[in-house]
Design a protein around this motif. Structure first.
Motif, PDB file in Angstrom:
ATOM      1  N   GLU A  86      25.403  44.558  -5.332  1.00 10.95           N
ATOM      2  CA  GLU A  86      26.132  44.499  -6.585  1.00 10.95           C
ATOM      3  C   GLU A  86      27.442  45.225  -6.653  1.00 10.95           C
ATOM      4  O   GLU A  86      28.255  44.875  -7.173  1.00 10.95           O
ATOM      5  CB  GLU A  86      25.130  45.076  -7.612  1.00 10.95           C
ATOM      6  CG  GLU A  86      25.904  44.904  -9.028  1.00 10.95           C
ATOM      7  CD  GLU A  86      25.886  43.591  -9.367  1.00 10.95           C
ATOM      8  OE1 GLU A  86      26.816  43.493  -9.927  1.00 10.95           O
ATOM      9  OE2 GLU A  86      24.952  42.433  -9.048  1.00 10.95           O
ATOM     10  N   CYS A 145      29.157  45.391  -3.869  1.00 10.94           N
ATOM     11  CA  CYS A 145      30.166  44.684  -3.290  1.00 10.94           C
ATOM     12  C   CYS A 145      30.691  43.542  -4.263  1.00 10.94           C
ATOM     13  O   CYS A 145      32.045  43.120  -4.209  1.00 10.94           O
ATOM     14  CB  CYS A 145      29.618  43.610  -2.157  1.00 10.94           C
ATOM     15  SG  CYS A 145      29.095  44.595  -0.873  1.00 10.94           S
ATOM     16  N   TYR A 146      29.781  42.647  -5.272  1.00  9.47           N
ATOM     17  CA  TYR A 146      30.256  41.949  -6.278  1.00  9.47           C
ATOM     18  C   TYR A 146      31.337  42.529  -7.098  1.00  9.47           C
ATOM     19  O   TYR A 146      32.394  42.087  -7.405  1.00  9.47           O
ATOM     20  CB  TYR A 146      29.101  41.499  -6.980  1.00  9.47           C
ATOM     21  CG  TYR A 146      28.199  40.537  -6.325  1.00  9.47           C
ATOM     22  CD1 TYR A 146      28.755  39.958  -5.173  1.00  9.47           C
ATOM     23  CD2 TYR A 146      26.890  40.335  -6.702  1.00  9.47           C
ATOM     24  CE1 TYR A 146      27.494  39.358  -4.424  1.00  9.47           C
ATOM     25  CE2 TYR A 146      25.748  39.720  -5.784  1.00  9.47           C
ATOM     26  CZ  TYR A 146      26.439  38.968  -4.828  1.00  9.47           C
ATOM     27  OH  TYR A 146      25.485  38.210  -4.005  1.00  9.47           O
ATOM     28  N   ARG A 153      35.252  41.327  -7.919  1.00 11.23           N
ATOM     29  CA  ARG A 153      35.802  41.394  -9.354  1.00 11.23           C
ATOM     30  C   ARG A 153      37.028  42.202  -9.579  1.00 11.23           C
ATOM     31  O   ARG A 153      37.815  41.842 -10.259  1.00 11.23           O
ATOM     32  CB  ARG A 153      34.618  41.417 -10.444  1.00 11.23           C
ATOM     33  CG  ARG A 153      33.671  40.515 -10.390  1.00 11.23           C
ATOM     34  CD  ARG A 153      32.678  40.842 -11.575  1.00 11.23           C
ATOM     35  NE  ARG A 153      31.636  41.418 -11.381  1.00 11.23           N
ATOM     36  CZ  ARG A 153      30.479  41.272 -10.899  1.00 11.23           C
ATOM     37  NH1 ARG A 153      30.057  39.968 -10.638  1.00 11.23           N
ATOM     38  NH2 ARG A 153      29.727  42.282 -10.650  1.00 11.23           N
ATOM     39  N   HIS A 175      28.309  33.883  -3.347  1.00 10.42           N
ATOM     40  CA  HIS A 175      28.065  34.731  -4.787  1.00 10.42           C
ATOM     41  C   HIS A 175      29.345  35.596  -4.564  1.00 10.42           C
ATOM     42  O   HIS A 175      29.906  35.812  -5.521  1.00 10.42           O
ATOM     43  CB  HIS A 175      27.048  35.269  -4.809  1.00 10.42           C
ATOM     44  CG  HIS A 175      25.891  34.496  -5.282  1.00 10.42           C
ATOM     45  ND1 HIS A 175      24.498  34.743  -5.058  1.00 10.42           N
ATOM     46  CD2 HIS A 175      25.845  33.222  -5.533  1.00 10.42           C
ATOM     47  CE1 HIS A 175      23.803  33.852  -5.142  1.00 10.42           C
ATOM     48  NE2 HIS A 175      24.471  33.007  -5.711  1.00 10.42           N
ATOM     49  N   PHE A 176      29.596  36.115  -3.621  1.00 10.73           N
ATOM     50  CA  PHE A 176      30.809  37.003  -3.365  1.00 10.73           C
ATOM     51  C   PHE A 176      32.066  36.510  -3.813  1.00 10.73           C
ATOM     52  O   PHE A 176      32.974  36.973  -4.363  1.00 10.73           O
ATOM     53  CB  PHE A 176      30.674  37.781  -2.171  1.00 10.73           C
ATOM     54  CG  PHE A 176      32.060  38.778  -1.796  1.00 10.73           C
ATOM     55  CD1 PHE A 176      32.021  40.015  -2.347  1.00 10.73           C
ATOM     56  CD2 PHE A 176      33.373  38.304  -0.874  1.00 10.73           C
ATOM     57  CE1 PHE A 176      33.059  41.143  -1.929  1.00 10.73           C
ATOM     58  CE2 PHE A 176      34.296  39.237  -0.747  1.00 10.73           C
ATOM     59  CZ  PHE A 176      34.289  40.621  -1.175  1.00 10.73           C
ATOM     60  N   ALA A 208      32.543  35.631  -7.256  1.00  7.29           N
ATOM     61  CA  ALA A 208      33.026  36.843  -8.171  1.00  7.29           C
ATOM     62  C   ALA A 208      34.495  37.017  -8.040  1.00  7.29           C
ATOM     63  O   ALA A 208      35.291  37.441  -8.986  1.00  7.29           O
ATOM     64  CB  ALA A 208      32.196  38.100  -7.801  1.00  7.29           C
ATOM     65  N   ASN A 209      35.136  36.767  -7.007  1.00  5.85           N
ATOM     66  CA  ASN A 209      36.376  36.876  -6.551  1.00  5.85           C
ATOM     67  C   ASN A 209      37.380  35.717  -6.823  1.00  5.85           C
ATOM     68  O   ASN A 209      38.716  35.725  -6.971  1.00  5.85           O
ATOM     69  CB  ASN A 209      36.762  37.298  -5.255  1.00  5.85           C
ATOM     70  CG  ASN A 209      38.084  37.635  -4.728  1.00  5.85           C
ATOM     71  OD1 ASN A 209      38.793  36.813  -4.137  1.00  5.85           O
ATOM     72  ND2 ASN A 209      38.681  38.664  -5.490  1.00  5.85           N
TER      73      ASN A 209
END
Length: 381
Positions: free
Chosen positions: A314, A316-317, A321, A347-348, A351-352
């Motif tokens: 989390e 990392c996410y 962001r 997923h990472f 988020a970016n």
């Protein structure tokens, strides 16, 4: 009646270009010194083993001669360590060999040539944006001259042709309406941070992953410093912590007994890019494993190598962001193929709003170069 000689193709067996004994050994030595992270003694030991197996030298040119040539040509330097003489005074002892700055540059140039050579052979890597404007890369298209256009952009050949068509050959005249300029591709400056994972897994499982990553970093550094001097490249490594390294230290890069603190790497990368004035900013991250470490506010480390830790993931996410809010896209070059790790990277990346390339080791350099060329010719938002 004279016989007509027909022209055509003549095919012969390929003959490799003639190389001196030094040149042949030097090609091998450059590869070995990259794998040994600049350890000259280890590279020479490998070279001697290869010589025993493949008869690389003969009595006219030995490994000793090769070493002496390396020193004479400025690729190696010998640092003499003081010994103990019978009179108690320091006398020359056994020397320690190390590579010079000249050799470091040669290694970077070789890495660049290796990667660009593959790009040329595959016919890829020439990505251009369709937008034209002020720049120095010619498009091959012409347009009318407008007040304010630089005189050195005027195409004299096309302008003279227009004058002849518009006014004829008699009483030749050249007016402003005859002038045309050649469009160029718009190129914005690019600030890039390259993150390299040096956790222990980069040499686990019988696969050397750090050497290809190191070669890519050296090649990218050489490309930017020689061909795009207005661009910037910062390189950082991350294990339990993250720290920047200068370009000259790349040949000596090694993995350590580290976990993977991806958050620390991203924090440092964004700090570096915040100080850049360029509009175009990006992060390239080369990694093979999952994030497994965080540094807590009290200075202690939270580590978990088993599976994907929700607490670490989390964080990392959140960093992904944050980078997105700063308009910093992250391109992750994932050199492992574990399905659950690939899912984390997806997923990472979501988020970016960046990109993820699951490269393995094959083609890593070509993919990074193509992505760099493509990104620097467009405005990243």
């Amino acid at each position: 009646m004279a016989m007509k000689i027909r022209s055509g193709f003549r095919f012969t067996n390929y003959e490799a270009p003639e190389q001196t004994p030094f040149e042949k050994l030097f090609e091998i030595f450059q590869e070995l010194i990259t794998h040994t992270s600049g350890d000259v003694d280890e590279a020479l030991d490998w070279l001697r083993e290869l010589d025993k197996e493949y008869d690389l030298t003969d009595e006219d040119y030995t490994i000793y001669d090769f070493i002496e040539d390396l020193k004479a040509k400025g690729y190696l330097r010998e640092e003499l360590e003081p010994g103990q003489g019978g009179d108690g005074e320091g006398t020359p002892g056994e020397g320690t060999l190390s590579i010079t700055a000249k050799m470091e540059r040669i290694i970077r140039q070789r890495a660049l040539d290796q990667i660009f050579g593959k790009i040329k052979r595959s016919g890829t890597g020439n990505h251009r944006t369709g937008k034209s404007g002020l720049g120095d890369e010619h498009t091959g298209d012409f347009r009318e001259y407008h007040y304010g256009d630089s005189l050195d952009r005027i195409s004299m050949t096309e302008s003279l042709k227009n004058a002849q068509v518009n006014h004829g050959l008699e009483g030749f005249s050249l007016t402003e309406n005859d002038l045309v300029v050649e469009d160029t591709h718009h190129k914005a400056q690019m600030s890039t941070v390259l993150m390299i994972d040096i956790s222990h897994s980069m040499i686990l499982y019988g696969e050397d992953r750090i050497t290809p990553a190191k070669k890519v970093a050296m090649a990218l550094a050489e490309l930017i410093t020689t061909r795009y001097p207005k661009d910037t490249l910062d390189i950082l490594v991350f294990g339990n912590d993250a720290w920047p390294i200068p370009i000259k230290d790349l040949p000596y890069l090694k993995v350590g007994p580290y976990h993977t603190n991806t958050v620390a790497g991203l924090q440092l990368a964004m700090d570096m890019l915040r100080r850049k004035k360029n509009t175009n900013k990006q992060i390239f991250m080369i990694t093979d494993g999952k994030p497994s470490c965080l540094r807590l506010p009290d200075g202690t480390y939270y580590k978990n190598s088993v599976g994907l830790d929700d607490f670490i993931v989390e964080k990392c996410y959140n960093m992904a962001r944050q980078a997105r809010k700063l308009h910093i896209p992250i391109t992750t070059f994932m050199i492992a193929q574990d399905p659950y790790l690939m899912q984390f990277v997806r997923h990472f990346t979501e988020a970016n709003k960046g990109k993820a390339l699951f490269t393995g080791l094959k083609g890593l350099g070509e993919m990074i170069f193509e992505d760099y060329e493509k990104n620097r010719k467009k405005r990243l938002k």
